[in-house]
Design an enzyme around this catalytic site. Structure first.
Site, short mmCIF file in Angstrom:
data_model
loop_
_atom_site.label_atom_id
_atom_site.label_comp_id
_atom_site.label_asym_id
_atom_site.label_seq_id
_atom_site.Cartn_x
_atom_site.Cartn_y
_atom_site.Cartn_z
N TYR A 28 -12.66 6.65 -14.33
CA TYR A 28 -12.51 5.47 -13.48
C TYR A 28 -12.95 4.21 -14.22
O TYR A 28 -12.23 3.19 -14.23
CB TYR A 28 -13.32 5.63 -12.20
N ASP A 73 0.85 -1.20 0.00
CA ASP A 73 0.00 0.00 0.00
C ASP A 73 0.88 1.24 0.00
O ASP A 73 2.01 1.20 0.51
CB ASP A 73 -0.92 0.01 1.23
N ASP A 104 4.18 3.26 -4.26
CA ASP A 104 3.26 4.01 -5.09
C ASP A 104 3.13 3.23 -6.40
O ASP A 104 4.11 3.05 -7.13
CB ASP A 104 3.83 5.41 -5.35
#
Length: 251
Positions: free
Chosen positions: A154, A36, A62
């Site tokens: 998205y 994460d 990242d």
């Protein structure tokens, strides 16, 4: 350690569906790399797994940065062993009208949601090929199948995940690697709660779920269960599939 224990990397593992999947896979006997961008959150989930008798490490990365992804996979491999299960769950959300999406918005979200998932699979793939066994589970979205207002960016990214899943399944099956996708509906996650709190849906969220055959929000654990099936030995002849976990919502 169980004889069928594997090393799994779960992205977005600090919260929501990723956390639920990390905890479920740990209970199933796998060792877990909790990946994460929220390093403290990943550490907390890994600590919970260890406290419960499992084995896990936190991996901070990242997913928009290739070098960080490759470093995370290398650390998981060194500390836990070959990585033969990948669950690509981490994603950025976007609620914006088409006219307001900037090129920077597009690039950042696609870098994380699509390219990041692709790069992680590339980094773990040599371990799977060497083992003659691998499980890749990509989290997509019901919205990518139906369309959704103010979510073109998205859903475009998640549509890419669906297509990528199918093509990888065709290519990698001969290596003993399955590639499948779980398509969540309206799941009670921090991401969904941000959208609810921000009143970002075109109609009240209660109205949305009232239309479902199972009229409630889904639970992260229900997504985790679908991922666990795809990662299991029982799913060895299942690949290129899209499983909707969405309360029976119709198109």
């Amino acid at each position: 350690m169980r004889p069928d224990s594997r090393t799994a990397i779960i992205t977005g593992g600090a919260s929501g569906m990723g956390k639920a999947t990390a905890l479920r896979f740990a209970r199933d006997g796998h060792t877990i790399g909790v990946l994460d961008i929220d390093g403290a959150g990943a550490e907390a989930v890994a600590a919970d797994i260890v406290a419960g008798g499992g084995k896990a490490i936190a991996l901070k990365a990242d997913l928009g940065v290739r070098a960080q992804i490759e470093a995370a996979v290398a650390k998981a491999r060194a500390d836990l062993g070959p990585v033969t299960i990948v669950v690509n769950n981490a994603a950025l959300e976007s609620f914006a009208p088409v006219a307001e999406v900037t090129e920077a918005d597009w690039d950042r979200l696609m870098d994380v949601n699509v390219k990041g998932a692709f790069v992680l699979i590339q980094a773990a793939l040599p371990d799977m090929v060497a083992a003659g066994w691998g499980r890749i589970v990509n989290i997509s979205s019901f919205g990518a199948q139906t369309g959704a207002p103010n979510m073109a960016l998205y859903t475009a990214s998640k549509g890419g995940v669906i297509s990528m899943t199918r093509s990888m399944a065709v290519e990698l099956g001969r290596h003993g690697i399955t590639v499948n996708s779980v398509s969540p509906g309206f799941i009670d996650t921090p991401m969904a709660r941000r959208a609810i709190d921000g009143d970002l849906f075109p109609v009240p969220w209660e109205q949305i779920i009232a239309s479902y055959p199972i009229p409630r929000l889904g639970r992260p654990e229900e997504i985790a269960a679908a991922c666990a099936y795809f990662a299991s030995e029982d799913a060895g002849y299942v690949t290129g599939q899209l499983l909707g976990v969405n309360g029976g919502t119709a198109f």
